[in-house]
Design a protein around this motif. Structure first.
Motif, PDB file in Angstrom:
ATOM      1  N   GLU A 277       0.808  -1.216   0.000  1.00 23.85           N
ATOM      2  CA  GLU A 277       0.000   0.000   0.000  1.00 23.85           C
ATOM      3  C   GLU A 277       0.843   1.269   0.000  1.00 23.85           C
ATOM      4  OE1 GLU A 277      -3.067  -0.232  -0.454  1.00 23.85           O
ATOM      5  OE2 GLU A 277      -3.640  -2.245   0.207  1.00 23.85           O
ATOM      6  N   ARG A 278       2.064   1.177   0.561  1.00 26.25           N
ATOM      7  CA  ARG A 278       2.877   2.390   0.688  1.00 26.25           C
ATOM      8  C   ARG A 278       4.259   2.284   0.061  1.00 26.25           C
ATOM      9  NH1 ARG A 278       2.032   4.778   6.825  1.00 26.25           N
ATOM     10  NH2 ARG A 278      -0.229   5.083   6.741  1.00 26.25           N
ATOM     11  N   ALA A 279       4.903   1.113   0.135  1.00 30.85           N
ATOM     12  CA  ALA A 279       6.281   1.045  -0.346  1.00 30.85           C
ATOM     13  C   ALA A 279       6.727  -0.395  -0.538  1.00 30.85           C
ATOM     14  CB  ALA A 279       7.230   1.738   0.635  1.00 30.85           C
ATOM     15  N   VAL A 280       7.681  -0.563  -1.455  1.00 32.85           N
ATOM     16  CA  VAL A 280       8.427  -1.807  -1.623  1.00 32.85           C
ATOM     17  C   VAL A 280       9.897  -1.483  -1.370  1.00 32.85           C
ATOM     18  CG1 VAL A 280       9.166  -3.620  -3.217  1.00 32.85           C
ATOM     19  CG2 VAL A 280       6.806  -2.757  -3.302  1.00 32.85           C
ATOM     20  N   LEU A 281      10.526  -2.211  -0.473  1.00 32.62           N
ATOM     21  CA  LEU A 281      11.939  -2.010  -0.154  1.00 32.62           C
ATOM     22  C   LEU A 281      12.693  -3.279  -0.526  1.00 32.62           C
ATOM     23  CD1 LEU A 281      10.103  -0.444   2.122  1.00 32.62           C
ATOM     24  CD2 LEU A 281      12.341   0.121   3.047  1.00 32.62           C
ATOM     25  N   ALA A 282      13.751  -3.132  -1.319  1.00 29.61           N
ATOM     26  CA  ALA A 282      14.458  -4.284  -1.866  1.00 29.61           C
ATOM     27  C   ALA A 282      15.836  -4.432  -1.237  1.00 29.61           C
ATOM     28  CB  ALA A 282      14.585  -4.149  -3.379  1.00 29.61           C
ATOM     29  N   ASP A 283      15.983  -5.432  -0.374  1.00 28.10           N
ATOM     30  CA  ASP A 283      17.286  -5.773   0.192  1.00 28.10           C
ATOM     31  C   ASP A 283      17.931  -6.809  -0.722  1.00 28.10           C
ATOM     32  OD1 ASP A 283      19.505  -6.332   1.697  1.00 28.10           O
ATOM     33  OD2 ASP A 283      18.436  -7.330   3.328  1.00 28.10           O
ATOM     34  N   VAL A 284      18.245  -6.371  -1.941  1.00 30.50           N
ATOM     35  CA  VAL A 284      18.884  -7.208  -2.949  1.00 30.50           C
ATOM     36  C   VAL A 284      19.946  -6.357  -3.647  1.00 30.50           C
ATOM     37  CG1 VAL A 284      16.767  -8.545  -3.317  1.00 30.50           C
ATOM     38  CG2 VAL A 284      17.255  -6.575  -4.788  1.00 30.50           C
ATOM     39  N   PRO A 285      20.900  -6.980  -4.352  1.00 29.49           N
ATOM     40  CA  PRO A 285      21.877  -6.170  -5.106  1.00 29.49           C
ATOM     41  C   PRO A 285      21.181  -5.310  -6.159  1.00 29.49           C
ATOM     42  CG  PRO A 285      22.620  -8.449  -4.907  1.00 29.49           C
ATOM     43  CD  PRO A 285      21.202  -8.421  -4.421  1.00 29.49           C
ATOM     44  N   ALA A 286      21.742  -4.151  -6.410  1.00 31.98           N
ATOM     45  CA  ALA A 286      21.145  -3.240  -7.390  1.00 31.98           C
ATOM     46  C   ALA A 286      20.966  -3.891  -8.757  1.00 31.98           C
ATOM     47  CB  ALA A 286      22.005  -1.977  -7.504  1.00 31.98           C
ATOM     48  N   PRO A 287      21.950  -4.658  -9.287  1.00 31.80           N
ATOM     49  CA  PRO A 287      21.711  -5.304 -10.576  1.00 31.80           C
ATOM     50  C   PRO A 287      20.529  -6.271 -10.539  1.00 31.80           C
ATOM     51  CG  PRO A 287      24.058  -5.250 -10.114  1.00 31.80           C
ATOM     52  CD  PRO A 287      23.363  -4.819  -8.859  1.00 31.80           C
ATOM     53  N   ALA A 288      20.342  -6.977  -9.429  1.00 31.20           N
ATOM     54  CA  ALA A 288      19.199  -7.887  -9.338  1.00 31.20           C
ATOM     55  C   ALA A 288      17.884  -7.121  -9.359  1.00 31.20           C
ATOM     56  CB  ALA A 288      19.312  -8.720  -8.063  1.00 31.20           C
ATOM     57  N   PHE A 479      12.353   1.345  -3.119  1.00 28.03           N
ATOM     58  CA  PHE A 479      13.576   1.804  -2.456  1.00 28.03           C
ATOM     59  C   PHE A 479      14.604   0.675  -2.413  1.00 28.03           C
ATOM     60  CE2 PHE A 479       9.899   4.054  -0.932  1.00 28.03           C
ATOM     61  CZ  PHE A 479      10.283   5.386  -1.040  1.00 28.03           C
ATOM     62  N   LEU A 480      15.839   1.040  -2.698  1.00 29.74           N
ATOM     63  CA  LEU A 480      16.942   0.083  -2.650  1.00 29.74           C
ATOM     64  C   LEU A 480      17.487   0.039  -1.228  1.00 29.74           C
ATOM     65  CD1 LEU A 480      18.865  -1.846  -4.124  1.00 29.74           C
ATOM     66  CD2 LEU A 480      20.309   0.138  -4.666  1.00 29.74           C
ATOM     67  N   ALA A 481      17.372  -1.118  -0.590  1.00 27.78           N
ATOM     68  CA  ALA A 481      17.736  -1.242   0.821  1.00 27.78           C
ATOM     69  C   ALA A 481      18.923  -2.165   1.049  1.00 27.78           C
ATOM     70  CB  ALA A 481      16.538  -1.769   1.623  1.00 27.78           C
ATOM     71  N   GLY A 482      19.552  -2.668  -0.013  1.00 31.31           N
ATOM     72  CA  GLY A 482      20.643  -3.613   0.136  1.00 31.31           C
ATOM     73  C   GLY A 482      22.004  -2.953   0.205  1.00 31.31           C
ATOM     74  N   ALA A 483      23.035  -3.781   0.425  1.00 33.78           N
ATOM     75  CA  ALA A 483      24.386  -3.278   0.662  1.00 33.78           C
ATOM     76  C   ALA A 483      25.056  -2.732  -0.589  1.00 33.78           C
ATOM     77  CB  ALA A 483      25.253  -4.381   1.271  1.00 33.78           C
ATOM     78  N   SER A 484      24.472  -2.923  -1.764  1.00 29.51           N
ATOM     79  CA  SER A 484      25.043  -2.275  -2.946  1.00 29.51           C
ATOM     80  C   SER A 484      24.639  -0.810  -3.004  1.00 29.51           C
ATOM     81  CB  SER A 484      24.615  -2.992  -4.226  1.00 29.51           C
ATOM     82  OG  SER A 484      23.216  -2.992  -4.375  1.00 29.51           O
ATOM     83  N   ALA A 485      23.730  -0.392  -2.118  1.00 25.96           N
ATOM     84  CA  ALA A 485      23.413   1.030  -1.956  1.00 25.96           C
ATOM     85  C   ALA A 485      24.408   1.656  -0.973  1.00 25.96           C
ATOM     86  CB  ALA A 485      21.990   1.197  -1.440  1.00 25.96           C
ATOM     87  N   HIS A 486      24.465   2.986  -0.962  1.00 29.42           N
ATOM     88  CA  HIS A 486      25.278   3.713   0.017  1.00 29.42           C
ATOM     89  C   HIS A 486      24.784   3.357   1.424  1.00 29.42           C
ATOM     90  CE1 HIS A 486      27.339   7.058   1.944  1.00 29.42           C
ATOM     91  NE2 HIS A 486      26.204   7.374   2.521  1.00 29.42           N
ATOM     92  N   VAL A 491      27.704  -5.459   8.330  1.00 32.42           N
ATOM     93  CA  VAL A 491      26.470  -5.635   9.102  1.00 32.42           C
ATOM     94  C   VAL A 491      26.297  -4.432  10.021  1.00 32.42           C
ATOM     95  CG1 VAL A 491      25.216  -7.133  10.689  1.00 32.42           C
ATOM     96  CG2 VAL A 491      26.695  -8.135   8.955  1.00 32.42           C
ATOM     97  N   HIS A 492      25.774  -3.346   9.453  1.00 30.21           N
ATOM     98  CA  HIS A 492      25.509  -2.140  10.230  1.00 30.21           C
ATOM     99  C   HIS A 492      24.088  -1.638  10.033  1.00 30.21           C
ATOM    100  CE1 HIS A 492      26.296  -0.416   6.308  1.00 30.21           C
ATOM    101  NE2 HIS A 492      27.560  -0.814   6.367  1.00 30.21           N
ATOM    102  N   GLY A 493      23.393  -2.195   9.057  1.00 26.49           N
ATOM    103  CA  GLY A 493      21.988  -1.845   8.855  1.00 26.49           C
ATOM    104  C   GLY A 493      21.733  -0.509   8.217  1.00 26.49           C
ATOM    105  N   ALA A 494      22.782   0.233   7.846  1.00 22.83           N
ATOM    106  CA  ALA A 494      22.575   1.596   7.353  1.00 22.83           C
ATOM    107  C   ALA A 494      21.786   1.657   6.048  1.00 22.83           C
ATOM    108  CB  ALA A 494      23.917   2.306   7.209  1.00 22.83           C
ATOM    109  N   PRO A 495      22.074   0.813   5.033  1.00 24.91           N
ATOM    110  CA  PRO A 495      21.252   0.903   3.825  1.00 24.91           C
ATOM    111  C   PRO A 495      19.775   0.643   4.098  1.00 24.91           C
ATOM    112  CG  PRO A 495      23.270  -0.293   3.361  1.00 24.91           C
ATOM    113  CD  PRO A 495      23.207  -0.118   4.852  1.00 24.91           C
ATOM    114  N   GLY A 496      19.493  -0.303   4.980  1.00 26.29           N
ATOM    115  CA  GLY A 496      18.097  -0.572   5.328  1.00 26.29           C
ATOM    116  C   GLY A 496      17.458   0.578   6.078  1.00 26.29           C
ATOM    117  N   ALA A 497      18.202   1.146   7.022  1.00 27.50           N
ATOM    118  CA  ALA A 497      17.667   2.280   7.775  1.00 27.50           C
ATOM    119  C   ALA A 497      17.425   3.470   6.861  1.00 27.50           C
ATOM    120  CB  ALA A 497      18.633   2.658   8.901  1.00 27.50           C
ATOM    121  N   ASN A 498      18.369   3.727   5.938  1.00 29.39           N
ATOM    122  CA  ASN A 498      18.200   4.845   5.017  1.00 29.39           C
ATOM    123  C   ASN A 498      16.990   4.643   4.111  1.00 29.39           C
ATOM    124  OD1 ASN A 498      20.511   5.964   6.116  1.00 29.39           O
ATOM    125  ND2 ASN A 498      21.856   5.261   4.469  1.00 29.39           N
TER     126      ASN A 498
END
Length: 527
Positions: A277-288, A479-486, A491-498
């Protein structure tokens, strides 16, 4: 099925994002392709019963220092940190060892043995780190540009020292070590820590990674979760469940559903559609995400071109051992350390990096070894050791079982030279080549453990491609939430938090203005 947010992937970033959204009152569902959650934070008994092995990530200085994880109070959900007596030892070819300890006096004493005066220089670097610690971590882990943290750094450092810090951030670690220390001990601690990335000692940008990991080791150590890295996952899942979120495993997402330019849900491999309803967040590599999950006709050609140029880090081979006793190192420092670097000196690090740069398996590999029972006695039966080792190899190699066994024999021979009797202790062993690592976690493409190179051409506004270093994508509500994002791997969770904060901003009271601004920016960036 429907939820406010659908999170693709249950690695630490996906679970951090899900928790932050659940804290905001959103209904969240996390879809995980594998039979169990965790991504690169998983633990299993893969050698012998009673020996617990971290399948991927093992030591977690960034997790211990992460503002994103600290804000979730995972200790209330069972996460407990454990430490080896010492943080890290780099064993040189002649069995001298440089020691990194949480006890500043011990680290200073160790590097002073290599060159008098280096202990004082190390203390000065640690003082510099402590003065800017909080603003520095915020600047590195928050979305770019880090305005508030940047102002804090400038206020603390002043213009002159801020420029000197910026210079250091672009330097090769070998040059920084030579400018700062006289002896090999301190220099090898910095360079060895830089090699946790794919950056060699002479590569631009390696200084900041080596310095930061060394200072984090001095500050918070290289802690491990009691019971295994999977304890981080268990705590995140427990917290999410307590807030009404769901984690569904064995649900591989095959497509992001888009209507009128907005992400509205996902399809899974079993044909189910889950509405967001509001968002899709992808914890996957950007190419994927861009090349597999979103239809190409929905994306700008320039963006697809950028993503196809995504630069992965080196491939990896990992060994896990069940040992009948502690490793009998000649160097006393290594017997006490949770993490051991060995195989090469500083010149050897340069040669190993040169081999990798020419797509050759290093003739003298840099080896990174973990003594997990030394750090956490719950990892194996009393008197034994659960240990692992990894090393980088070129991408794209044909690592047959026979070739992996030959590589393993050579590596174990290196350990044997520094710890006579090591081979006699091996009671069980698992060899994981690049393809094995990717089979267990599809985000570790060809065994790339850092989700893309740490080179400066793919950091900040260049990660994962030329852009804003933000989680927002050209598809609204995706939103890109995986580690290939800034800001990248770890294991610090920053891409997911951002990503979670970007999703909240896009759906908040000023959401229309925010989304309009993002649309204009993406038009400028991608045409």
């Amino acid at each position: 099925m429907a939820a406010d947010a659908v999170v693709i992937g249950s690695g630490p970033n996906g679970l951090v994002a899900a928790n932050i959204l659940a804290d905001a009152g959103w209904e969240v569902v996390v879809l995980e392709a594998e039979p169990s959650p965790g991504g690169a934070a998983r633990t299993a008994e893969i050698t012998l019963p009673g020996f617990r092995h971290d399948l991927y990530s093992a030591f977690h200085p960034l997790a211990a220092a992460s503002p994103a994880l600290a804000g979730l109070d995972l200790g209330a959900h069972g996460l407990r940190w454990r430490h080896a007596p010492e943080v890290l030892a780099h064993v040189l070819p002649d069995d001298r060892a440089a020691l990194l300890s949480r006890d500043l006096d011990r680290t200073a004493e160790s590097v002073d043995r290599f060159a008098p005066g280096d202990g004082a220089a190390w203390r000065a670097e640690h003082d510099r780190y402590r003065a800017i610690r909080d603003d520095l971590l915020a600047a590195l882990l928050r979305p770019f540009p880090p305005v508030r943290a940047g102002i804090g750094l400038l206020r603390t450092l002043g213009v002159g020292d801020a420029l000197r810090a910026a210079r250091m951030a672009t330097m090769p670690v070998r040059r920084f070590g030579e400018e700062t220390f006289d002896g090999e001990g301190a220099r090898i601690l910095l360079a060895g820590n830089a090699m946790h990335t794919d950056l060699g000692p002479n590569q631009a940008g390696s200084a900041v990674f080596g310095w930061l990991l060394a200072m984090l080791g001095q500050d918070v150590g290289f802690p491990v979760p009691e019971g295994g890295a999977g304890a981080i996952t268990a705590a995140l899942v427990s917290r999410l469940h307590a807030r009404g979120g769901r984690v569904l495993c064995g649900r591989a997402v095959t497509k992001v559903l888009v209507a009128r330019g907005r992400a509205v849900g996902v399809s899974t491999s079993d044909g189910e559609q889950v509405r967001a309803e509001r968002a899709v967040l992808a914890d996957v590599p950007a190419p994927a995400l861009y090349l597999d999950l979103v239809s190409a006709d929905l994306l700008p050609a320039r963006l697809l071109e950028d993503v196809r140029r995504f630069d992965w880090d080196d491939a990896t081979i990992k060994l896990d051992w069940a040992l009948s006793g502690p490793i009998p190192w000649r160097a006393e420092e290594a017997r006490l350390a949770g993490t051991v670097h060995l195989g090469v000196d500083l010149d050897g690090l340069v040669r190993a990096d040169a081999d990798l740069g020419q797509a050759r398996v290093p003739g003298e590999p840099f080896l990174l070894l973990g003594q997990m029972t030394t750090a956490d006695p719950s990892r194996s039966p009393a008197g034994t050791e659960s240990a692992w080792l990894y090393s980088h190899v070129p991408r794209g190699g044909d690592w047959t079982d026979e070739r992996l066994r030959g590589w393993t024999d050579r590596v174990e021979g290196i350990i044997e030279r520094h710890a006579p009797g090591f081979r006699d202790l091996i009671a069980g062993r698992v060899i994981s080549g690049p393809r094995d690592l990717q089979r267990g976690n599809r985000s570790l493409v060809d065994g790339a453990v850092n989700a893309g190179t740490a080179g400066i051409h793919q950091q900040l506004v260049f990660r994962p491609g030329p852009g804003l270093a933000r989680a927002d994508t050209v598809v609204e509500r995706l939103f890109l939430a995986g580690a290939s994002a800034h800001p990248g791997g770890g294991v610090h969770g920053a891409p997911g938090a951002n990503a979670a904060r970007a999703a909240l901003a896009a759906s908040g009271w000023y959401g229309p203005v925010y989304r309009a601004g993002m649309r204009r920016i993406h038009r400028v960036l991608h045409g």
